[in-house]
Design an enzyme around this catalytic site. Structure first.
Site, short mmCIF file in Angstrom:
data_model
loop_
_atom_site.label_atom_id
_atom_site.label_comp_id
_atom_site.label_asym_id
_atom_site.label_seq_id
_atom_site.Cartn_x
_atom_site.Cartn_y
_atom_site.Cartn_z
N ASP A 165 1.03 -1.26 -0.05
CA ASP A 165 -0.54 -0.04 -0.30
C ASP A 165 0.70 1.51 -0.30
OD1 ASP A 165 -2.39 1.45 0.45
OD2 ASP A 165 -1.50 1.65 2.78
N ASN A 404 6.55 -7.01 6.86
CA ASN A 404 5.71 -6.62 7.13
C ASN A 404 4.57 -7.27 5.86
OD1 ASN A 404 4.06 -4.56 8.43
ND2 ASN A 404 3.31 -4.03 5.97
N GLU A 405 3.67 -7.62 7.05
CA GLU A 405 2.28 -7.84 7.08
C GLU A 405 2.48 -9.42 5.86
OE1 GLU A 405 -1.21 -5.86 6.73
OE2 GLU A 405 -0.50 -4.58 8.18
N ASN A 455 -0.04 -5.33 13.86
CA ASN A 455 -0.63 -4.02 12.69
C ASN A 455 -2.47 -4.51 13.28
OD1 ASN A 455 1.62 -3.62 12.00
ND2 ASN A 455 1.74 -3.56 10.17
N TYR A 457 -6.47 -2.34 12.90
CA TYR A 457 -7.39 -1.90 12.32
C TYR A 457 -9.04 -2.47 12.58
CZ TYR A 457 -3.24 0.57 9.71
OH TYR A 457 -2.18 -0.03 9.32
N TYR A 461 -11.17 -0.91 8.97
CA TYR A 461 -11.74 -1.91 7.80
C TYR A 461 -12.48 -2.78 8.54
CZ TYR A 461 -7.58 -0.09 5.92
OH TYR A 461 -6.25 0.76 4.52
N GLU A 493 1.13 -0.78 13.96
CA GLU A 493 0.38 -0.17 13.50
C GLU A 493 -0.63 -0.08 13.76
OE1 GLU A 493 -0.38 -0.81 8.85
OE2 GLU A 493 1.54 -1.13 8.97
N TRP A 538 -0.52 4.35 12.64
CA TRP A 538 0.11 4.67 11.69
C TRP A 538 -0.85 5.61 10.89
CZ3 TRP A 538 3.27 2.25 8.20
CH2 TRP A 538 2.74 2.29 6.63
N LYS A 558 -4.00 8.37 6.28
CA LYS A 558 -4.17 7.65 8.05
C LYS A 558 -2.71 8.48 8.73
CE LYS A 558 -5.61 3.40 7.52
NZ LYS A 558 -5.49 3.40 6.34
C1 GCB Z 1 -1.68 -2.31 7.15
C2 GCB Z 1 -0.10 -1.98 6.00
C3 GCB Z 1 0.20 -0.87 5.88
C4 GCB Z 1 -1.11 0.06 5.16
C5 GCB Z 1 -1.95 0.10 6.40
C6 GCB Z 1 -3.59 0.54 5.37
O1 GCB Z 1 -1.31 -2.99 7.43
O2 GCB Z 1 0.87 -2.75 6.81
O3 GCB Z 1 1.45 -0.55 4.98
O4 GCB Z 1 -0.84 1.05 4.51
O5 GCB Z 1 -2.01 -1.45 6.74
O6 GCB Z 1 -3.59 2.04 5.96
O7 GCB Z 1 -3.93 -0.53 5.62
#
Ligand code: GCB
Length: 581
Positions: A165, A404-405, A455, A457, A461, A493, A538, A558
């Protein structure tokens, strides 16, 4: 790998400036003899990504050709000369005076060639072919065939089709340096430090070109101390330990650095020298605590990107200074080099200003299907080796992040990371190693990693707009993770896209109020869990991405600062939270 410097025995010149540039849409440049030079190029800035420099450049990932000419400075004829690229994304082929020097794969890490035999005193012609195309067997990958389980729910194909991303900026993004060194030069220095009461120990390993007998004189200076050692050299490597009574330790808030100068001499006549800043500090994991100089430390800071309008991922000294000023203003003590190694300039300032860095390889968006897996493994190994070679001497680097991820739901993921972990530990037993994951308790690499980085969200999400539920899930999940892996945990994150100037009361998604609420609620959870040793929202700043439906204006929003580094409401809130403790 030592960063080039100038002194009595060494000289460095920077080839930055306007080079010639051509896209090669049919990929026929080599057949047309462009490696010997080409006509009709347009001026391009080096270093900088090419994508935002011209109208038709943005989504064009190459291949493309660069060329420049240079004369050798006076006095270089007797020297060994190396040509060093700080970062070329993604694949670089290099020719000097129509002699092929070689190829380097992978942006963000330096590579160099010994060019002494190919140089002319005048009229040297340097040509570089750069291919920034995305492919499943490159790292980071792109154009990955669609389908579960290697895409997360909700994923849609972005344009350009990166499997990560952020925008796949291409080109010569960091300086190209020519550096002259003596024939028998110091090739490398590796420094590790230890503390015993108030005494610091600085262990130095010296690698040199040539094994003829000589003497190494080591001097460590700073904070009122001057410690010397003399080592007879009869091989290509040597080791010495310098002991510093009442050492001024390196830490955020007191980033004390010493200057280590190593001088090589024969029969009393010096013939090479190199000076390296050294910070005396230890880092360790003990149970579920992260210790710096034996004391528990908690990370406050961000995941970031090297990203700025027009220059893309190109090195900009002023942006580095500004970013550190903002990090200091907001009360941060750390960041992660998400999702690739940052410039050497950024790393040196972290040493100088006292920031703790989780140093990440370019392995983002890894997937584990058979196609290209072997190549991705080889590249990941190469990146670990190159990253540690480059950054091992920075006191600011307190942890290596292998990826990462990764899409680690496949069986192949665990042995893949076990191998990388073992390689990392063999190269550097002094620092903790992590894999930054999004799969939670299912992340098998957490079994052997030293620190758990996750990480999350919830409330973005998933569970959009529902922060009570989000925080409940987060708390339960972090506790479960800690029960399964009783190690220090960093929430590496968490965040919410926020359009600057968009307001809503009660808070709702995309508003500045929601970002404030989101970060505040998450931080309350993190502060209540003693095993959480780090909080990295993040992102520090909005940053450019490929085009896709989730990324309004081609940006991930973000950031708590805008892309041009203006604070959103959340920046002020974080400042209150972080500066009050
Ligand atoms: C994540 C990723 C990061 C993205 C972020 C997002 O988990 O590691 O690269 O930019 O989410 O904002 O979706």
């Amino acid at each position: 790998m030592l960063y080039p410097q100038s002194n009595r025995f060494r000289q460095t010149i920077d080839l930055s400036g306007f080079w010639d540039f051509l896209f090669d849409p049919e990929d026929q440049g080599q057949d047309r003899g462009w490696s010997a030079g080409f006509a009709g190029g347009r001026p391009i800035a080096v270093p900088a990504s090419w994508n935002d420099q011209f109208e038709e450049g943005r989504d064009n990932l190459g291949p493309a050709w660069y060329q420049t000419r240079f004369h050798l400075p006076w006095g270089w004829a007797e020297r060994r000369v190396r040509l060093r690229f700080g970062s070329v994304n993604y694949l670089a082929d290099v020719w000097l005076n129509d002699v092929r020097l070689g190829q380097h794969e992978g942006g963000h890490l330096p590579f160099e060639f010994d060019v002494s035999p190919h140089l002319r005193p005048e009229g040297n012609h340097l040509v570089v072919r750069v291919d920034g195309n995305l492919a499943p067997d490159r790292v980071p990958p792109g154009r990955v065939p669609w389908g579960p389980p290697d895409t997360f729910p909700g994923d849609s194909k972005p344009y350009p089709d990166a499997h990560f991303d952020f925008f796949p900026f291409c080109g010569i993004q960091r300086p190209v340096l020519l550096h002259a060194v003596p024939q028998e030069a110091i090739a490398d220095l590796s420094v590790t430090t230890d503390i015993d009461g108030s005494t610091g120990h600085v262990r130095v390993r010296l690698d040199r070109d040539g094994g003829e007998p000589a003497t190494a004189h080591l001097t460590l200076r700073g904070h009122g101390a001057e410690v010397k050692a003399q080592v007879p050299l009869d091989a290509e490597t040597a080791e010495a330990t310098l002991t510093v009574p009442d050492a001024a330790l390196w830490a955020p808030g007191s980033p004390n650095l010493y200057d280590l100068t190593v001088e090589l001499a024969r029969d009393g006549a010096p013939f090479d020298a190199y000076t390296l800043p050294v910070g005396i500090r230890t880092v360790a994991v003990e149970g579920d605590r992260l210790l710096l100089n034996g004391q528990p430390v908690k990370l406050k800071g961000f995941g970031r990107h090297e990203d700025f309008p027009i220059t893309g991922r190109g090195l900009l000294h002023a942006v580095i200074v500004k970013d550190y000023a903002l990090l200091q203003w907001i009360g941060a003590n750390s960041f992660r080099t998400s999702h690739y190694p940052y410039s050497e300039q950024m790393m040196s300032l972290a040493d100088r200003l006292g920031f703790l860095v989780i140093d990440e390889t370019p392995a983002v968006g890894l997937f584990f299907r058979e196609d290209g897996l072997e190549r991705r493994r080889t590249l990941c190994r190469q990146y670990v080796q190159e990253l540690i070679a480059r950054d091992k001497n920075h006191p600011s680097v307190i942890m290596w992040s292998l990826a990462n991820e990764p899409h680690s739901m496949r069986n192949e993921a665990k042995p893949f990371f076990r191998e990388l972990y073992d390689l990392t530990k063999a190269l550097d037993p002094t620092r903790p190693v992590t894999v930054v994951s999004a799969v939670g308790v299912a992340e098998e690499a957490f079994e052997f990693c030293d620190v758990v980085c996750l990480n999350r969200y919830w409330g973005w999400y998933t569970h959009p707009g529902q922060l009570d539920e989000a925080c409940e899930i987060l708390t339960g999940e972090l506790e479960a993770l800690h029960d399964k892996f009783p190690k220090p945990l960093i929430l590496s994150e968490f965040g919410a896209d926020t359009i600057p100037g968009c307001h809503a009361q009660p808070p709702e998604m995309f508003s500045e109020e929601y970002q404030v609420e989101f970060l505040t609620r998450y931080i309350q959870v993190l502060d209540s869990l003693p095993f959480v040793v780090g909080q990295h929202p993040w992102n520090m700043c909005d940053f450019k991405t490929s085009q896709e439906v989730r990324r309004m204006g081609g940006l991930n929003h973000k950031g708590v600062f805008t892309r041009d580094r203006r604070p959103k409401m959340a920046a002020h809130r974080l400042r209150e939270l972080w500066r009050s403790d």
